[in-house]
Motif scaffolding. Structure first.
Motif, mmCIF file in Angstrom:
data_model
loop_
_atom_site.group_PDB
_atom_site.id
_atom_site.type_symbol
_atom_site.label_atom_id
_atom_site.label_comp_id
_atom_site.label_asym_id
_atom_site.label_seq_id
_atom_site.Cartn_x
_atom_site.Cartn_y
_atom_site.Cartn_z
ATOM 1 N N TRP A 301 52.771 46.394 72.724
ATOM 2 C CA TRP A 301 52.323 45.192 72.008
ATOM 3 C C TRP A 301 51.448 45.581 70.817
ATOM 4 O O TRP A 301 51.585 45.031 69.713
ATOM 5 C CB TRP A 301 51.529 44.274 72.942
ATOM 6 N N LEU A 305 52.329 44.661 67.007
ATOM 7 C CA LEU A 305 51.415 43.827 66.222
ATOM 8 C C LEU A 305 50.897 44.601 65.006
ATOM 9 O O LEU A 305 50.698 44.018 63.936
ATOM 10 C CB LEU A 305 50.253 43.360 67.093
ATOM 11 N N SER A 309 51.335 43.368 61.245
ATOM 12 C CA SER A 309 50.182 43.168 60.354
ATOM 13 C C SER A 309 50.307 44.023 59.100
ATOM 14 O O SER A 309 49.876 43.640 58.016
ATOM 15 C CB SER A 309 48.881 43.472 61.079
#
Length: 317
Positions: A301, A305, A309
């Motif tokens: 995860w 992420l 980003s």
């Protein structure tokens, strides 16, 4: 016995949880949110495993199957439940009731078998680490997964055909939230003792036997973990099994409590709440448990992420 009074109905009426309108609206909102979380959470687990090559292992292959089962199980029950919350007369056609019983029963059986297969996978990973890769090849994993789906479906098909051949005479009120097997059997206007025995035997095969295999696997796993000299090694080995063991306790506990003793008489409300817990809460919690208690999933995860980003400023530019 003659068959003159043994008739079949074309539809059933589910009594649901409550007849109070404001309560039903509140339940509709609550279970709609829970269903969305369930579907989204399990879908994200499947997507994450697909995108992260580090998760392309037997354990996560079986977890993908488990997430697909959870999505399908919730979908077989919750949409109809939500619609009925907004209806005064909770009618379900005969064939829809049969289909709902088939899918919910088959998916439940598939989940129990998959959890047993996952326990075997964890046993090999912890107790036979040198042989693990040689045993858990892609072909074996695929065969175990297919066997789980086929076995659960065949068991459910047999139950569904037998139960929906029972005459219900004029009985059409199902005191439940969906077409659950024991609730439907109660409608029959003939002796159903043989059906209850069949349900008990099936429960032993699909619940007690797998749960015993899981228990034996974890006895061996815990015994092996305790022999590991390194504290860090013991902690890592335990964390690889903790999430699976938590899910096993949730799923098997509720199902065994419900189906192993069909002759017992828990309150109707208790039966409904247990069914709700298993149909909605357990599939919703599974992806959370695997995300929060599994370091590999948490790392995946964080990586995903981080990539997202990093991509956002480039798109903005």
């Amino acid at each position: 016995m003659g068959t003159n009074n043994q008739t079949w109905v074309s539809e059933f009426i589910l009594l649901g949880l409550s007849s109070d309108w404001s309560t039903q609206v509140s339940l509709f909102v609550l279970f709609l949110i829970m269903d969305l979380v369930t579907v989204l959470g399990n879908f994200l687990i499947v997507l994450l495993i697909r995108l992260d090559s580090r998760l392309h292992t037997p354990m996560y292959f079986f977890l993908t199957n488990l997430s697909l089962v959870d999505i399908s199980y919730a979908t077989s029950i919750v949409p109809q439940l939500l619609v009925h919350f907004l209806m005064e007369h909770k009618v379900i056609p005969y064939l829809s009731c049969a289909a709902q019983l088939f899918f919910s029963l088959s998916l439940g059986g598939i989940e129990f078998i998959l959890l047993t297969v996952m326990a075997y996978d964890r046993y090999l990973a912890v107790c036979e680490p040198l042989r693990y890769s040689a045993i858990m090849r892609g072909g074996l994993c695929a065969r175990l997964a297919v066997s789980s789906w086929v076995s659960g479906s065949i068991n459910s098909l047999l139950h569904t055909v037998i139960i929906f051949r029972l005459p219900t005479c004029t009985n059409k009120l199902i005191d439940h939230i969906f077409c659950e097997i024991l609730a439907v059997v109660k409608l029959a206007c003939v002796d159903t003792s043989s059906n209850k025995v069949t349900i008990t035997v099936s429960s032993i095969v699909l619940l007690v036997t797998p749960s015993c295999l899981v228990l034996l696997s974890y006895i061996r796993i815990i015994s092996t973990i305790l022999k590991i000299q390194s504290t860090e090694g013991r902690r890592k080995a335990f964390h690889t099994c903790a999430s699976h063991l938590t899910v096993v306790a949730l799923c098997y506990g509720m199902a065994i409590f419900t189906y192993i003793q069909p002759h017992s008489s828990p309150s109707v409300l208790q039966e409904k709440l247990i069914s709700l817990f298993y149909a909605i809460l357990t599939p919703m919690l599974n992806p959370m448990i695997y995300s929060l208690r599994n370091n590999e999933v948490k790392a995946a995860w964080q990586k995903l992420l981080g990539q997202f980003s990093g991509l956002t400023p480039k798109l903005a530019a």
